[in-house]
Design a protein around this motif. Structure first.
Motif, PDB file in Angstrom:
ATOM      1  N   GLU A   1       0.815  -1.173  -0.026  1.00  0.00           N
ATOM      2  CA  GLU A   1       0.110  -0.033   0.137  1.00  0.00           C
ATOM      3  C   GLU A   1       0.808   1.180  -0.019  1.00  0.00           C
ATOM      4  O   GLU A   1       0.129   2.304   0.143  1.00  0.00           O
ATOM      5  N   CYS A   2       2.281   1.029   0.089  1.00  0.00           N
ATOM      6  CA  CYS A   2       3.040   2.320   0.128  1.00  0.00           C
ATOM      7  C   CYS A   2       2.904   3.224  -1.110  1.00  0.00           C
ATOM      8  O   CYS A   2       2.844   2.676  -2.191  1.00  0.00           O
ATOM      9  N   ILE A   3       2.295   4.339  -0.856  1.00  0.00           N
ATOM     10  CA  ILE A   3       2.062   5.187  -2.176  1.00  0.00           C
ATOM     11  C   ILE A   3       3.018   5.486  -3.086  1.00  0.00           C
ATOM     12  O   ILE A   3       2.817   6.024  -4.110  1.00  0.00           O
ATOM     13  N   TRP A   4       4.353   5.615  -2.283  1.00  0.00           N
ATOM     14  CA  TRP A   4       5.297   6.071  -3.411  1.00  0.00           C
ATOM     15  C   TRP A   4       6.111   5.015  -4.056  1.00  0.00           C
ATOM     16  O   TRP A   4       7.148   5.273  -4.813  1.00  0.00           O
TER      17      TRP A   4
ATOM     18  N   LYS B   1       4.384   3.214  -6.193  1.00  0.00           N
ATOM     19  CA  LYS B   1       3.896   3.247  -7.607  1.00  0.00           C
ATOM     20  C   LYS B   1       3.286   4.609  -7.981  1.00  0.00           C
ATOM     21  O   LYS B   1       2.654   5.292  -7.072  1.00  0.00           O
ATOM     22  N   VAL B   2       3.842   5.021  -9.055  1.00  0.00           N
ATOM     23  CA  VAL B   2       3.301   6.716  -9.376  1.00  0.00           C
ATOM     24  C   VAL B   2       1.817   6.823  -9.245  1.00  0.00           C
ATOM     25  O   VAL B   2       1.498   7.887  -9.006  1.00  0.00           O
ATOM     26  N   ASN B   3       1.127   5.980  -9.790  1.00  0.00           N
ATOM     27  CA  ASN B   3      -0.220   6.226  -9.791  1.00  0.00           C
ATOM     28  C   ASN B   3      -1.253   5.956  -8.686  1.00  0.00           C
ATOM     29  O   ASN B   3      -2.293   5.735  -8.503  1.00  0.00           O
ATOM     30  N   ASN B   4      -0.378   5.673  -7.618  1.00  0.00           N
ATOM     31  CA  ASN B   4      -1.077   5.089  -6.240  1.00  0.00           C
ATOM     32  C   ASN B   4      -1.093   6.384  -5.329  1.00  0.00           C
ATOM     33  O   ASN B   4      -1.609   6.187  -4.097  1.00  0.00           O
ATOM     34  N   TYR B   5      -0.860   7.812  -5.675  1.00  0.00           N
ATOM     35  CA  TYR B   5      -1.013   8.774  -4.920  1.00  0.00           C
ATOM     36  C   TYR B   5      -2.382   9.264  -4.603  1.00  0.00           C
ATOM     37  O   TYR B   5      -2.627   9.851  -3.716  1.00  0.00           O
ATOM     38  N   GLU B   6      -3.354   8.723  -5.374  1.00  0.00           N
ATOM     39  CA  GLU B   6      -4.774   8.869  -5.058  1.00  0.00           C
ATOM     40  C   GLU B   6      -5.035   8.177  -3.755  1.00  0.00           C
ATOM     41  O   GLU B   6      -6.110   8.632  -3.292  1.00  0.00           O
ATOM     42  N   CYS B   7      -4.396   7.196  -3.367  1.00  0.00           N
ATOM     43  CA  CYS B   7      -4.796   6.824  -1.775  1.00  0.00           C
ATOM     44  C   CYS B   7      -3.935   7.230  -0.644  1.00  0.00           C
ATOM     45  O   CYS B   7      -3.797   6.696   0.152  1.00  0.00           O
TER      46      CYS B   7
ATOM     47  N   LYS C   1      -4.622   9.598   1.256  1.00  0.00           N
ATOM     48  CA  LYS C   1      -5.334   9.936   2.598  1.00  0.00           C
ATOM     49  C   LYS C   1      -5.359   8.527   3.356  1.00  0.00           C
ATOM     50  O   LYS C   1      -5.374   8.567   4.789  1.00  0.00           O
ATOM     51  N   GLU C   2      -5.966   7.348   2.842  1.00  0.00           N
ATOM     52  CA  GLU C   2      -5.984   6.131   3.277  1.00  0.00           C
ATOM     53  C   GLU C   2      -4.866   5.542   3.915  1.00  0.00           C
ATOM     54  O   GLU C   2      -4.631   5.102   4.859  1.00  0.00           O
ATOM     55  N   PHE C   3      -3.540   5.732   3.066  1.00  0.00           N
ATOM     56  CA  PHE C   3      -2.467   5.361   3.818  1.00  0.00           C
ATOM     57  C   PHE C   3      -1.685   6.143   4.539  1.00  0.00           C
ATOM     58  O   PHE C   3      -1.395   5.726   5.740  1.00  0.00           O
ATOM     59  N   THR C   4      -2.193   7.673   4.743  1.00  0.00           N
ATOM     60  CA  THR C   4      -1.843   8.290   5.955  1.00  0.00           C
ATOM     61  C   THR C   4      -2.440   7.943   7.310  1.00  0.00           C
ATOM     62  O   THR C   4      -1.957   7.809   8.290  1.00  0.00           O
TER      63      THR C   4
ATOM     64  N   SER D   1      11.767   1.964   1.883  1.00  0.00           N
ATOM     65  CA  SER D   1      10.989   3.090   1.500  1.00  0.00           C
ATOM     66  C   SER D   1      11.828   4.362   1.430  1.00  0.00           C
ATOM     67  O   SER D   1      11.549   5.480   0.545  1.00  0.00           O
ATOM     68  N   LEU D   2      12.811   4.484   2.316  1.00  0.00           N
ATOM     69  CA  LEU D   2      13.362   5.858   2.802  1.00  0.00           C
ATOM     70  C   LEU D   2      14.222   6.234   1.296  1.00  0.00           C
ATOM     71  O   LEU D   2      14.036   7.521   1.099  1.00  0.00           O
ATOM     72  N   PRO D   3      14.904   5.401   0.641  1.00  0.00           N
ATOM     73  CA  PRO D   3      15.420   5.722  -0.590  1.00  0.00           C
ATOM     74  C   PRO D   3      14.738   6.277  -1.690  1.00  0.00           C
ATOM     75  O   PRO D   3      14.904   6.963  -2.503  1.00  0.00           O
ATOM     76  N   LEU D   4      13.313   6.215  -1.616  1.00  0.00           N
ATOM     77  CA  LEU D   4      12.351   6.418  -2.501  1.00  0.00           C
ATOM     78  C   LEU D   4      11.369   7.848  -1.997  1.00  0.00           C
ATOM     79  O   LEU D   4      10.653   8.231  -3.015  1.00  0.00           O
ATOM     80  N   TRP D   5      11.532   7.951  -0.779  1.00  0.00           N
ATOM     81  CA  TRP D   5      10.768   8.990  -0.303  1.00  0.00           C
ATOM     82  C   TRP D   5      11.158  10.413  -0.695  1.00  0.00           C
ATOM     83  O   TRP D   5      12.494  10.630  -0.653  1.00  0.00           O
ATOM     84  N   ASP D   6      10.221  11.192  -0.961  1.00  0.00           N
ATOM     85  CA  ASP D   6      10.371  12.673  -1.371  1.00  0.00           C
ATOM     86  C   ASP D   6      10.577  13.413  -0.072  1.00  0.00           C
ATOM     87  O   ASP D   6      10.885  14.834  -0.485  1.00  0.00           O
ATOM     88  N   GLY D   7      10.396  13.135   1.128  1.00  0.00           N
ATOM     89  CA  GLY D   7      10.542  14.075   2.172  1.00  0.00           C
ATOM     90  C   GLY D   7       9.250  14.954   2.146  1.00  0.00           C
ATOM     91  O   GLY D   7       9.382  15.598   3.241  1.00  0.00           O
ATOM     92  N   PHE D   8       8.346  14.670   1.555  1.00  0.00           N
ATOM     93  CA  PHE D   8       7.096  15.605   1.562  1.00  0.00           C
ATOM     94  C   PHE D   8       5.995  14.768   2.020  1.00  0.00           C
ATOM     95  O   PHE D   8       5.069  15.016   2.725  1.00  0.00           O
ATOM     96  N   CYS D   9       5.775  13.720   1.185  1.00  0.00           N
ATOM     97  CA  CYS D   9       4.536  12.674   1.333  1.00  0.00           C
ATOM     98  C   CYS D   9       4.565  12.131   2.769  1.00  0.00           C
ATOM     99  O   CYS D   9       5.458  11.476   2.840  1.00  0.00           O
ATOM    100  N   CYS D  10       3.517  12.214   3.358  1.00  0.00           N
ATOM    101  CA  CYS D  10       3.142  11.634   4.543  1.00  0.00           C
ATOM    102  C   CYS D  10       4.419  12.157   5.484  1.00  0.00           C
ATOM    103  O   CYS D  10       4.954  11.096   6.248  1.00  0.00           O
TER     104      CYS D  10
END
Length: 770
Positions: free
Chosen positions: A424-427, A429-435, A437-440, A467-476
């Motif tokens: 369920e980690c939203i970052w 998959k690029v198209n998974n950012y619509e979820c 709120k639920e992941f948060t 996930s840390l290497p893929l995290w942008d520092g902004f989402c969640c």
């Protein structure tokens, strides 16, 4: 029985949503009818056969009669939907009966009837899920070898439960593996299905009795990865035997260091450490997570059959009932609804006494648990939910896990968390950012559970690694940094390349607010590590099977974390031009550091680096100077206590108190007294060169710094003269001497500078008034 338990759950789902969507209501009611009808199919096979033939004749008659279509057109949309669901239900019953009594070894391309019934089963299964009785029949068909391997694979791929899967169905299906009727690819798909549906199986006791059979299947090189994954979920402490350990070690010698074999060996070592003496890598993802064939369907089934998701978790000591909140139908909860393995509503049936009920059913279901006293009374017979993720939303069950400390329960929870976080980690998959709120919300629930239990989950640690290497520092951001603060205690040098180096990159390239958030959560991380270590202060070594470090080594990890934060802080202050806002967070961290010895009873004193001390000492903000004075006073108390107990500490552990720490503190203390009291700030041995002051135009620096002339306190001096000596026409701060000096001190203390007050009273003799 699980079939009796499934009906009321479906009924609740239909009642809570019947006003929202008529089509959905009919779909749920259709599933409910199939489940309810399947419960009596074994006891009334003759009647069902007659009804099936009659329904088939009726369907044919309706299809050939044009009047029936015109009649349907006049019905309401709800009625049309109901009739369509009933027809689909009838067609499913015909299809299931066909497969149960169908021909042997039939080719799909040569039999249109087979293809028709197979599509019927697939469409209903992927839309609504299958009832336990239907899964029971189709599992036997797929593994009995009646049809070809292609047909068997398609049947297994649509084995999607509407509610639960009967344990007896799995046992019967496993018995077909002994006959050798199905091919290797079908066996692989069956084990993958078992892993995916493990939490949907209502009981595990009979399956666990087949542990020896599953273990023997490890001999098959093709099946070995999937059997290991299934055994990882199924294993209990009593399953760990010396001969099985020897067998796994032999397989490892034969096949090499495979991650799935490491997983099972690590689990065995976790249960019985004395049986395995070899070193095993820990805390990594052992099983590859291929695209789950049933993931999309299971999410859709949960959306259709579950109750509305509960409100955000409020973990309190009391009743566990949570009022559901209204939510949009197109969203779904990642945390399953509480649903234990037993049906406790049997009591009250006609002819069943209370003694009969308790003799038949000794377990206490999680749904019945409403209060903490009830938990204490039934803690010996409490049965946890079939899906362990449901405990995250229930404070009483978290109490139970914390008290019982059953390793198998924690492993089930960790496995569920690992799979869900990874999927369920939203970052990822690029198209998974619509979820998002639920992941948060899901991360918030995990964090609240960790705060409640006061310990981090190891599955979250694996998630951070990946996930840390893929995290942008902004989402969640808030949730992710809080997960870092609950990172389980580890060797700092081992986790630094994977966690803290990547965090440093984000720290230096982000805004000041992100920097402050990182420092705040690293302070929480330090506090959690200190609390964990303080529980083992009376032990000679820290009993962590993955670290196997001495107590001195653990203190070294904490010291390295503090030095890392000091390095981050110095460079962050340079990037932000010595921001007062950021400096507040830096000093907040060292307020925790300065009291480690006295507050946590740990033999460790680490001072802040000079780059932080002198920036705070020469700050223009009085609150910074006041905070620095408080920290220095607390350092003094801790160092004094540590020096007194130095000999005792040496006997207790391998930690040796460093005299360099005292020397460094004395240099800091001399600089502070010189800047605030004696006007002799930077003598020999300090980090400041007097030539620096001449360059910046402060030739008389020796008399330019004290309680009166310090830049952070100059405004206080002027306010003092205006308030206490209003008759003086000219404000001359240099006149604050002798008697005025003592009055000025009282004025400063009355203005709330309590840190300054503590420092002066503990570190300066009042006889030396300027």
């Amino acid at each position: 029985m699980p079939r009796e338990r499934a009906t009321p759950r479906s009924k609740r789902s239909s009642l809570t949503s019947e006003q929202d969507d008529p089509a959905r209501t009919c779909a749920v009611m259709s599933t409910q009818k199939r489940i309810k009808n399947s419960q009596t199919s074994r006891t009334s096979q003759h009647n069902n056969s007659y009804q099936t033939n009659l329904l088939a004749w009726k369907l044919n008659e309706d299809l050939s009669n044009p009047k029936s279509f015109s009649k349907h057109e006049q019905n309401s949309p709800v009625e049309d939907s109901e009739q369509g669901d009933e027809q689909a239900e009838d067609a499913l019953q015909i299809a299931v009966r066909y497969f149960e009594k169908g021909p042997f070894k039939t080719s799909r391309s040569k039999d249109k009837t087979l293809e028709k019934h197979l599509k019927t089963v697939e469409s209903v299964a992927w839309k609504d899920g299958l009832a336990p009785e239907e899964i029971d029949i189709l599992l036997n068909v797929a593994l009995s070898g009646k049809f070809g391997s292609a047909i068997n694979s398609r049947i297994l791929r649509c084995m999607i439960p509407a509610t639960l899967i009967s344990e007896d169905s799995v046992v019967k299906a496993v018995s077909w593996l002994c006959v050798g009727k199905c091919c290797g690819s079908t066996k692989v798909l069956f084990y993958r299905w078992l892993v995916a549906m493990f939490d949907f199986i209502d009981h595990k006791e009979k399956i666990n009795l087949l542990y020896g059979f599953f273990f023997a299947s490890l001999q098959d090189d093709t099946l070995c990865p999937y059997v290991c994954h299934f055994l990882y979920l199924l294993t209990k402490k009593e399953n760990v035997k010396p001969f099985r350990v020897r067998k796994l070690l032999d397989l490892q010698a034969k096949m090499g260091r495979q991650p799935y074999l490491h997983a099972l060996l690590s689990l065995y070592k976790f249960f019985v450490p004395t049986l395995i003496s070899v070193s095993l890598p820990m805390k990594k993802i052992y099983f590859k997570n291929p695209e789950n064939l049933w993931k999309t369907a299971l999410v859709a089934v949960r959306q259709r059959n579950q109750q509305p998701s509960p409100e955000p978790l409020k973990l309190i000591l009391g009743a566990a009932t949570v009022r559901p909140r209204k939510r949009k139908w197109d969203s779904h909860s990642l945390i399953p609804v509480l649903n234990s393995n037993i049906q406790s509503k049997e009591y009250g049936k006609k002819g069943m006494s209370l003694s009969d009920y308790f003799s038949r059913n000794r377990a206490f279901s999680a749904e019945q648990l409403k209060s903490f006293p009830q938990l204490l009374q039934n803690i010996h017979c409490l049965e946890l939910p079939s899906q362990m993720g449901a405990v995250l939303n229930n404070s009483l069950l978290l109490h139970y896990i914390n008290c019982v400390r059953d390793e198998s329960l924690l492993l089930r929870l960790y496995h569920w968390l690992s799979q869900t976080l990874q999927e369920e980690c939203i970052w990822y998959k690029v198209n998974n950012y619509e979820c998002e709120k639920e992941f948060t919300n899901f991360l918030d629930t995990i964090i609240k559970a960790e705060c409640f239990l006061q310990e981090g989950f190891y599955s979250c640690e694996a998630f951070l690694y990946k996930s840390l290497p893929l995290w942008d520092g902004f989402c969640c951001r808030s949730q992710f940094l809080q997960l870092v603060s609950w990172f389980p205690f580890s060797s700092f040098s081992e986790v630094k390349p994977f966690i803290f180096d990547r965090l440093a990159q984000l720290f230096f390239t982000s805004t000041i607010y992100f920097k402050c958030s990182v420092l705040e959560n690293l302070k929480e991380l330090l506090q959690n590590w200190l609390l964990w270590l303080s529980m083992d202060i009376h032990m000679k070594t820290v009993t962590d099977s993955s670290l196997e470090t001495t107590f001195s080594g653990s203190m070294q990890s904490v010291s390295e974390l503090i030095n890392y934060v000091g390095w981050l802080s110095i460079n962050g202050l340079r990037l932000e031009s010595n921001s007062t806002f950021l400096l507040h967070f830096v000093l907040d961290f060292y307020e925790k550091v300065c009291d480690i010895y006295m507050n946590y009873n740990l033999p460790l004193v680490v001072l802040f680096p000079p780059g932080i001390f002198y920036i705070a000492l020469l700050s223009l903000d009085s609150s910074i100077l006041n905070q620095l004075c408080y920290i220095m006073q607390r350092y003094r108390n801790n160092l004094t206590a540590a020096k007194k107990n130095e000999l005792i500490i040496k006997k207790k552990s391998e930690f040796i108190f460093s005299s360099k720490t005292c020397q460094e503190y004395n240099r800091y203390l001399t600089a502070m007294v010189g800047c605030l009291w004696t006007s002799k700030p930077f003598q020999k041995g300090s980090y400041f060169d007097p030539e620096v002051f001449k360059v910046i135009g402060i030739a008389k620096y020796k008399t330019s710094l004290n309680l009166v002339h310090h830049p952070a306190l100059l405004s206080y001096a002027i306010s003092f003269l205006l308030k206490e000596y209003p008759e003086e026409r000219r404000v001359n701060v240099s006149s604050i001497r002798g008697k005025k000096w003592n009055e000025y001190l009282d004025y400063l203390f009355s203005e709330g500078l309590q840190g300054l007050k503590l420092f002066i009273r503990s570190s300066i003799r009042h006889s030396s008034v300027p």
